[in-house]
Design a protein around this motif. Structure first.
Motif, PDB file in Angstrom:
ATOM      1  N   ALA A 115      -2.710   8.144   1.147  1.00  0.00           N
ATOM      2  CA  ALA A 115      -2.361   7.926  -0.296  1.00  0.00           C
ATOM      3  C   ALA A 115      -1.049   8.823  -0.837  1.00  0.00           C
ATOM      4  O   ALA A 115       0.211   8.019  -1.017  1.00  0.00           O
ATOM      5  CB  ALA A 115      -2.837   6.738  -1.289  1.00  0.00           C
ATOM      6  N   GLU A 116      -1.480   9.538  -1.463  1.00  0.00           N
ATOM      7  CA  GLU A 116      -1.011  10.873  -1.770  1.00  0.00           C
ATOM      8  C   GLU A 116      -0.127  11.029  -1.492  1.00  0.00           C
ATOM      9  O   GLU A 116       1.730  11.025  -1.384  1.00  0.00           O
ATOM     10  CB  GLU A 116      -1.371  11.865  -1.907  1.00  0.00           C
ATOM     11  CG  GLU A 116      -2.603  11.663  -3.244  1.00  0.00           C
ATOM     12  CD  GLU A 116      -3.282  13.228  -3.287  1.00  0.00           C
ATOM     13  OE1 GLU A 116      -3.151  14.498  -2.862  1.00  0.00           O
ATOM     14  OE2 GLU A 116      -3.835  12.980  -4.662  1.00  0.00           O
ATOM     15  N   ARG A 173      -5.624   8.993  10.695  1.00  0.00           N
ATOM     16  CA  ARG A 173      -6.194   8.090   9.990  1.00  0.00           C
ATOM     17  C   ARG A 173      -7.429   9.211   9.840  1.00  0.00           C
ATOM     18  O   ARG A 173      -8.534   8.523   8.734  1.00  0.00           O
ATOM     19  CB  ARG A 173      -6.565   6.970  10.369  1.00  0.00           C
ATOM     20  CG  ARG A 173      -7.426   5.864   9.012  1.00  0.00           C
ATOM     21  CD  ARG A 173      -7.052   4.565   9.102  1.00  0.00           C
ATOM     22  NE  ARG A 173      -5.522   4.262   8.853  1.00  0.00           N
ATOM     23  CZ  ARG A 173      -4.812   4.178   7.982  1.00  0.00           C
ATOM     24  NH1 ARG A 173      -5.860   5.182   7.193  1.00  0.00           N
ATOM     25  NH2 ARG A 173      -3.524   3.685   7.903  1.00  0.00           N
ATOM     26  N   GLN A 215       7.450   7.529  -0.438  1.00  0.00           N
ATOM     27  CA  GLN A 215       8.584   6.863  -1.249  1.00  0.00           C
ATOM     28  C   GLN A 215       9.434   7.625  -2.366  1.00  0.00           C
ATOM     29  O   GLN A 215      10.239   7.050  -2.042  1.00  0.00           O
ATOM     30  CB  GLN A 215       7.719   5.729  -1.736  1.00  0.00           C
ATOM     31  CG  GLN A 215       6.533   4.774  -0.646  1.00  0.00           C
ATOM     32  CD  GLN A 215       5.523   4.142  -1.637  1.00  0.00           C
ATOM     33  OE1 GLN A 215       5.079   4.507  -2.145  1.00  0.00           O
ATOM     34  NE2 GLN A 215       6.002   2.603  -1.230  1.00  0.00           N
ATOM     35  N   SER A 225       0.654  -1.388   0.071  1.00  0.00           N
ATOM     36  CA  SER A 225       0.052  -0.117  -0.439  1.00  0.00           C
ATOM     37  C   SER A 225       1.259   1.389  -0.034  1.00  0.00           C
ATOM     38  O   SER A 225       2.218   1.306   0.483  1.00  0.00           O
ATOM     39  CB  SER A 225      -1.105  -0.315   1.597  1.00  0.00           C
ATOM     40  OG  SER A 225      -1.628   1.332   1.373  1.00  0.00           O
ATOM     41  N   SER A 226       0.569   2.085  -0.695  1.00  0.00           N
ATOM     42  CA  SER A 226       1.653   3.543  -0.273  1.00  0.00           C
ATOM     43  C   SER A 226       0.410   4.612   0.739  1.00  0.00           C
ATOM     44  O   SER A 226       1.068   5.774   0.634  1.00  0.00           O
ATOM     45  CB  SER A 226       1.023   4.729  -1.737  1.00  0.00           C
ATOM     46  OG  SER A 226      -0.183   4.735  -2.378  1.00  0.00           O
ATOM     47  N   ASP A 227      -0.409   3.893   1.375  1.00  0.00           N
ATOM     48  CA  ASP A 227      -0.876   4.789   2.339  1.00  0.00           C
ATOM     49  C   ASP A 227       0.247   5.379   3.082  1.00  0.00           C
ATOM     50  O   ASP A 227       0.778   3.859   4.401  1.00  0.00           O
ATOM     51  CB  ASP A 227      -2.138   3.966   2.648  1.00  0.00           C
ATOM     52  CG  ASP A 227      -2.665   4.325   4.554  1.00  0.00           C
ATOM     53  OD1 ASP A 227      -1.548   4.695   5.083  1.00  0.00           O
ATOM     54  OD2 ASP A 227      -3.934   4.766   4.354  1.00  0.00           O
ATOM     55  N   GLY A 252       1.800   9.007   1.124  1.00  0.00           N
ATOM     56  CA  GLY A 252       2.684   8.114   1.577  1.00  0.00           C
ATOM     57  C   GLY A 252       4.156   7.923  -0.289  1.00  0.00           C
ATOM     58  O   GLY A 252       4.806   7.103   0.064  1.00  0.00           O
ATOM     59  N   GLU A 253       2.758   8.438  -1.150  1.00  0.00           N
ATOM     60  CA  GLU A 253       3.807   8.644  -2.335  1.00  0.00           C
ATOM     61  C   GLU A 253       4.746   8.862  -2.555  1.00  0.00           C
ATOM     62  O   GLU A 253       5.432   8.850  -2.980  1.00  0.00           O
ATOM     63  CB  GLU A 253       2.660   8.858  -3.269  1.00  0.00           C
ATOM     64  CG  GLU A 253       1.513   7.553  -3.927  1.00  0.00           C
ATOM     65  CD  GLU A 253       0.481   8.011  -4.645  1.00  0.00           C
ATOM     66  OE1 GLU A 253       0.700   8.967  -5.542  1.00  0.00           O
ATOM     67  OE2 GLU A 253      -0.141   7.016  -5.307  1.00  0.00           O
ATOM     68  N   ARG A 306      -8.100   8.961   2.534  1.00  0.00           N
ATOM     69  CA  ARG A 306      -7.341   7.838   2.429  1.00  0.00           C
ATOM     70  C   ARG A 306      -7.049   8.302   0.921  1.00  0.00           C
ATOM     71  O   ARG A 306      -5.530   8.255   0.560  1.00  0.00           O
ATOM     72  CB  ARG A 306      -8.847   5.976   1.714  1.00  0.00           C
ATOM     73  CG  ARG A 306      -9.000   6.135   3.181  1.00  0.00           C
ATOM     74  CD  ARG A 306     -10.316   4.574   2.353  1.00  0.00           C
ATOM     75  NE  ARG A 306     -10.598   3.762   3.558  1.00  0.00           N
ATOM     76  CZ  ARG A 306     -10.614   2.468   3.152  1.00  0.00           C
ATOM     77  NH1 ARG A 306     -10.278   1.954   2.571  1.00  0.00           N
ATOM     78  NH2 ARG A 306     -11.095   1.848   3.947  1.00  0.00           N
ATOM     79  N   LYS A 307      -7.226   9.387   0.038  1.00  0.00           N
ATOM     80  CA  LYS A 307      -6.180  10.141  -0.808  1.00  0.00           C
ATOM     81  C   LYS A 307      -4.967  10.607  -0.009  1.00  0.00           C
ATOM     82  O   LYS A 307      -4.591  10.326  -0.662  1.00  0.00           O
ATOM     83  CB  LYS A 307      -7.812  10.369  -1.055  1.00  0.00           C
ATOM     84  CG  LYS A 307      -6.649  11.166  -2.468  1.00  0.00           C
ATOM     85  CD  LYS A 307      -7.970  11.990  -3.824  1.00  0.00           C
ATOM     86  CE  LYS A 307      -7.574  12.663  -4.885  1.00  0.00           C
ATOM     87  NZ  LYS A 307      -8.169  13.879  -5.348  1.00  0.00           N
TER      88      LYS A 307
END
Length: 166
Positions: free
Chosen positions: A134-135, A125, A141, A2-4, A137-138, A130-131
């Protein structure tokens, strides 16, 4: 994977705790093994604290101002870990205080991880979509690729000094 952002941070925590456990189980006379494990700890913690300090905490402060005090406390906990990592990076594994200093690092980081996972992450959280996670998390990374891996690298030193002079 997951990218979360929270999932990624928890994965970092799991990896760090695994290295901590290996150190604690290495035995008194495992000096070389402990030295290698501490090098791995330092690398993992340097990357992790950099990502949180430079990306996660500022974003949470911006989006969830009610968590300001938690973020400020986390910065200080990271600062303590950063200083211990810096000191350990200059010590030989056979130094009389190497194991003791590593134990203090482990205890401090485990406390920090527990607070984040039990108290802070659920609030983040709840407060972010979630979006958004996720962003985040991206971005995390992407930043991981160029994050400092040693406490003596300029990006890491800046982070440690900022905590002292700000």
């Amino acid at each position: 994977m997951s990218s979360d952002a929270i999932v990624l941070l928890k994965a970092d925590h799991k990896e760090v705790k695994s290295v901590f456990k290996q150190f604690q189980q290495a035995g008194e006379d495992a000096t070389a093994k402990k030295g290698d494990l501490v090098k791995k700890m330092i690398e993992l913690l340097t990357v992790h604290t950099y990502l949180e300090n430079e990306l996660i905490y500022p974003e949470v402060r911006r989006q969830l101002p009610d968590l300001e005090d938690d973020v400020l406390e986390s910065y200080e906990e990271h600062h303590v870990a950063d200083v211990l990592c810096l000191e350990l990076s200059t010590m030989s594994a056979d130094h009389e205080r190497f194991d003791a200093k590593t134990t203090v690092l482990i205890e401090n980081v485990l406390h920090h991880i527990e607070e984040e996972e039990q108290e802070w992450f659920p609030q983040v959280r709840k407060g972010m979509s979630r979006k958004q996670l996720a962003e985040l998390g991206e971005r995390m990374q992407e930043m991981r690729q160029t994050a400092p891996r040693s406490p003596v690298q300029p990006k890491a030193m800046k982070k440690t000094l900022d905590a002292v002079v700000k």
